[in-house]
Design a protein around this motif. Sequence first.
Motif, PDB file in Angstrom:
ATOM      1  N   TYR A  29       0.830  -1.209   0.000  1.00 33.41           N
ATOM      2  CA  TYR A  29       0.000   0.000   0.000  1.00 33.41           C
ATOM      3  C   TYR A  29       0.865   1.259   0.000  1.00 33.41           C
ATOM      4  CZ  TYR A  29      -3.496   3.433   1.383  1.00 33.41           C
ATOM      5  OH  TYR A  29      -4.304   4.533   1.419  1.00 33.41           O
ATOM      6  N   ILE A  30       1.875   1.281   0.830  1.00 35.55           N
ATOM      7  CA  ILE A  30       2.741   2.456   0.942  1.00 35.55           C
ATOM      8  C   ILE A  30       3.460   2.736  -0.378  1.00 35.55           C
ATOM      9  CG2 ILE A  30       4.829   3.345   2.067  1.00 35.55           C
ATOM     10  CD1 ILE A  30       3.858   1.909   4.606  1.00 35.55           C
ATOM     11  N   MET A  31       3.831   1.696  -1.088  1.00 38.13           N
ATOM     12  CA  MET A  31       4.577   1.848  -2.335  1.00 38.13           C
ATOM     13  C   MET A  31       3.737   2.456  -3.458  1.00 38.13           C
ATOM     14  SD  MET A  31       7.521   0.955  -1.407  1.00 38.13           S
ATOM     15  CE  MET A  31       8.428   0.841  -2.923  1.00 38.13           C
ATOM     16  N   ARG A  32       2.450   2.570  -3.274  1.00 33.68           N
ATOM     17  CA  ARG A  32       1.574   3.145  -4.304  1.00 33.68           C
ATOM     18  C   ARG A  32       1.676   4.666  -4.385  1.00 33.68           C
ATOM     19  NH1 ARG A  32      -3.814  -0.379  -2.891  1.00 33.68           N
ATOM     20  NH2 ARG A  32      -2.829  -2.401  -3.233  1.00 33.68           N
ATOM     21  N   PHE A  33       2.230   5.288  -3.376  1.00 34.98           N
ATOM     22  CA  PHE A  33       2.287   6.743  -3.310  1.00 34.98           C
ATOM     23  C   PHE A  33       3.577   7.271  -3.917  1.00 34.98           C
ATOM     24  CE2 PHE A  33      -0.729   5.421  -0.152  1.00 34.98           C
ATOM     25  CZ  PHE A  33      -1.760   6.348  -0.311  1.00 34.98           C
ATOM     26  N   ASN A  34       3.545   8.538  -4.326  1.00 35.14           N
ATOM     27  CA  ASN A  34       4.735   9.171  -4.892  1.00 35.14           C
ATOM     28  C   ASN A  34       5.865   9.249  -3.877  1.00 35.14           C
ATOM     29  OD1 ASN A  34       3.641   9.535  -7.433  1.00 35.14           O
ATOM     30  ND2 ASN A  34       2.740  11.505  -6.892  1.00 35.14           N
ATOM     31  N   SER A  35       5.501   9.346  -2.601  1.00 35.52           N
ATOM     32  CA  SER A  35       6.529   9.362  -1.561  1.00 35.52           C
ATOM     33  C   SER A  35       6.134   8.385  -0.460  1.00 35.52           C
ATOM     34  CB  SER A  35       6.711  10.766  -0.979  1.00 35.52           C
ATOM     35  OG  SER A  35       5.640  11.105  -0.120  1.00 35.52           O
ATOM     36  N   LEU A  36       7.125   7.714   0.076  1.00 41.99           N
ATOM     37  CA  LEU A  36       6.865   6.791   1.185  1.00 41.99           C
ATOM     38  C   LEU A  36       6.281   7.530   2.370  1.00 41.99           C
ATOM     39  CD1 LEU A  36      10.089   4.592   1.069  1.00 41.99           C
ATOM     40  CD2 LEU A  36       7.829   4.065   0.154  1.00 41.99           C
ATOM     41  N   GLU A  37       6.756   8.747   2.590  1.00 47.28           N
ATOM     42  CA  GLU A  37       6.273   9.544   3.719  1.00 47.28           C
ATOM     43  C   GLU A  37       4.772   9.773   3.643  1.00 47.28           C
ATOM     44  OE1 GLU A  37       8.909  10.415   1.801  1.00 47.28           O
ATOM     45  OE2 GLU A  37      10.558  10.103   3.205  1.00 47.28           O
ATOM     46  N   ASP A  38       4.260  10.037   2.433  1.00 48.10           N
ATOM     47  CA  ASP A  38       2.831  10.270   2.261  1.00 48.10           C
ATOM     48  C   ASP A  38       2.033   9.010   2.608  1.00 48.10           C
ATOM     49  OD1 ASP A  38       0.476  11.667   1.600  1.00 48.10           O
ATOM     50  OD2 ASP A  38       0.527  10.911  -0.452  1.00 48.10           O
ATOM     51  N   GLY A  39       2.474   7.870   2.113  1.00 50.77           N
ATOM     52  CA  GLY A  39       1.784   6.618   2.416  1.00 50.77           C
ATOM     53  C   GLY A  39       1.797   6.296   3.900  1.00 50.77           C
ATOM     54  N   ILE A  40       2.946   6.499   4.520  1.00 44.67           N
ATOM     55  CA  ILE A  40       3.068   6.232   5.964  1.00 44.67           C
ATOM     56  C   ILE A  40       2.184   7.184   6.757  1.00 44.67           C
ATOM     57  CG2 ILE A  40       4.658   6.348   7.929  1.00 44.67           C
ATOM     58  CD1 ILE A  40       6.840   5.327   5.917  1.00 44.67           C
ATOM     59  N   LEU A  41       2.183   8.459   6.379  1.00 51.21           N
ATOM     60  CA  LEU A  41       1.357   9.438   7.083  1.00 51.21           C
ATOM     61  C   LEU A  41      -0.123   9.090   6.973  1.00 51.21           C
ATOM     62  CD1 LEU A  41       1.069  12.047   8.681  1.00 51.21           C
ATOM     63  CD2 LEU A  41       1.073  13.273   6.493  1.00 51.21           C
ATOM     64  N   ARG A  42      -0.554   8.680   5.807  1.00 51.01           N
ATOM     65  CA  ARG A  42      -1.962   8.305   5.638  1.00 51.01           C
ATOM     66  C   ARG A  42      -2.343   7.119   6.527  1.00 51.01           C
ATOM     67  NH1 ARG A  42      -4.626   9.626   0.354  1.00 51.01           N
ATOM     68  NH2 ARG A  42      -3.385  11.278  -0.574  1.00 51.01           N
ATOM     69  N   LEU A  43      -1.472   6.112   6.564  1.00 49.83           N
ATOM     70  CA  LEU A  43      -1.763   4.954   7.406  1.00 49.83           C
ATOM     71  C   LEU A  43      -1.702   5.316   8.889  1.00 49.83           C
ATOM     72  CD1 LEU A  43      -0.005   1.971   5.609  1.00 49.83           C
ATOM     73  CD2 LEU A  43      -2.436   2.511   5.696  1.00 49.83           C
ATOM     74  N   ARG A  44      -0.718   6.109   9.262  1.00 49.92           N
ATOM     75  CA  ARG A  44      -0.595   6.516  10.667  1.00 49.92           C
ATOM     76  C   ARG A  44      -1.831   7.297  11.118  1.00 49.92           C
ATOM     77  NH1 ARG A  44       4.633   9.256  11.566  1.00 49.92           N
ATOM     78  NH2 ARG A  44       5.358   7.139  11.865  1.00 49.92           N
ATOM     79  N   THR A  45      -2.279   8.214  10.286  1.00 58.16           N
ATOM     80  CA  THR A  45      -3.468   9.008  10.613  1.00 58.16           C
ATOM     81  C   THR A  45      -4.697   8.112  10.764  1.00 58.16           C
ATOM     82  OG1 THR A  45      -2.554  10.937   9.487  1.00 58.16           O
ATOM     83  CG2 THR A  45      -4.939  10.903   9.828  1.00 58.16           C
ATOM     84  N   ALA A  46      -4.865   7.181   9.844  1.00 59.46           N
ATOM     85  CA  ALA A  46      -6.016   6.272   9.901  1.00 59.46           C
ATOM     86  C   ALA A  46      -5.948   5.374  11.135  1.00 59.46           C
ATOM     87  CB  ALA A  46      -6.096   5.427   8.625  1.00 59.46           C
ATOM     88  N   ALA A  47      -4.752   4.897  11.484  1.00 58.29           N
ATOM     89  CA  ALA A  47      -4.590   4.066  12.683  1.00 58.29           C
ATOM     90  C   ALA A  47      -4.926   4.870  13.931  1.00 58.29           C
ATOM     91  CB  ALA A  47      -3.172   3.509  12.767  1.00 58.29           C
ATOM     92  N   GLU A  48      -4.455   6.099  13.995  1.00 55.00           N
ATOM     93  CA  GLU A  48      -4.749   6.945  15.158  1.00 55.00           C
ATOM     94  C   GLU A  48      -6.248   7.189  15.291  1.00 55.00           C
ATOM     95  OE1 GLU A  48      -2.216  10.326  14.498  1.00 55.00           O
ATOM     96  OE2 GLU A  48      -0.448   9.263  15.264  1.00 55.00           O
ATOM     97  N   GLU A  49      -6.949   7.369  14.171  1.00 57.63           N
ATOM     98  CA  GLU A  49      -8.399   7.508  14.220  1.00 57.63           C
ATOM     99  C   GLU A  49      -9.047   6.232  14.745  1.00 57.63           C
ATOM    100  OE1 GLU A  49      -9.539   8.654  10.271  1.00 57.63           O
ATOM    101  OE2 GLU A  49      -8.623  10.643  10.475  1.00 57.63           O
ATOM    102  N   GLY A  50      -8.517   5.084  14.345  1.00 54.56           N
ATOM    103  CA  GLY A  50      -9.027   3.808  14.846  1.00 54.56           C
ATOM    104  C   GLY A  50      -8.779   3.633  16.332  1.00 54.56           C
ATOM    105  N   PHE A  51      -7.600   4.022  16.799  1.00 56.00           N
ATOM    106  CA  PHE A  51      -7.298   3.936  18.229  1.00 56.00           C
ATOM    107  C   PHE A  51      -8.285   4.781  19.028  1.00 56.00           C
ATOM    108  CE2 PHE A  51      -2.643   3.125  17.054  1.00 56.00           C
ATOM    109  CZ  PHE A  51      -2.744   1.761  17.277  1.00 56.00           C
ATOM    110  N   GLY A  52      -8.642   5.936  18.508  1.00 54.39           N
ATOM    111  CA  GLY A  52      -9.589   6.822  19.185  1.00 54.39           C
ATOM    112  C   GLY A  52     -10.983   6.233  19.290  1.00 54.39           C
ATOM    113  N   GLY A  53     -11.296   5.309  18.389  1.00 48.50           N
ATOM    114  CA  GLY A  53     -12.619   4.690  18.376  1.00 48.50           C
ATOM    115  C   GLY A  53     -12.680   3.407  19.194  1.00 48.50           C
ATOM    116  N   ALA A  54     -11.530   3.030  19.796  1.00 50.98           N
ATOM    117  CA  ALA A  54     -11.504   1.774  20.546  1.00 50.98           C
ATOM    118  C   ALA A  54     -12.203   1.897  21.873  1.00 50.98           C
ATOM    119  CB  ALA A  54     -10.062   1.328  20.756  1.00 50.98           C
TER     120      ALA A  54
END
Length: 84
Positions: free
Chosen positions: A59-84
């Motif tokens: 999934y991360i490799m689909r983005f123009n930059s690794l940082e963008d892919g990682i940031l998107r996943l990190r943000t989504a994970a943090e949203e999930g943690f908040g919903g736990a």
Amino acid sequence: TAGREGWKGQKFNPIVINKVGELLSRNYRGVIQIQSGLNEQTISLAAGVGATKFVSGDYIMRFNSLEDGILRLRTAAEEGFGGA
């Protein structure tokens, strides 16, 4: 396991959500790692039920930059943690 570790491009297997719940119901307090089929939706779901570590490559490799892919996943994970 619900997937074959190390195989690129695996789909997310929803059974892992039940397995995480089963571990937590048995008072498991260790690290719970999910590593197959992660994207913004599935990482949020996995984090929301108690997974604590994530491995993603395809999934991360689909983005123009690794940082963008990682940031998107990190943000989504943090949203999930908040919903736990």
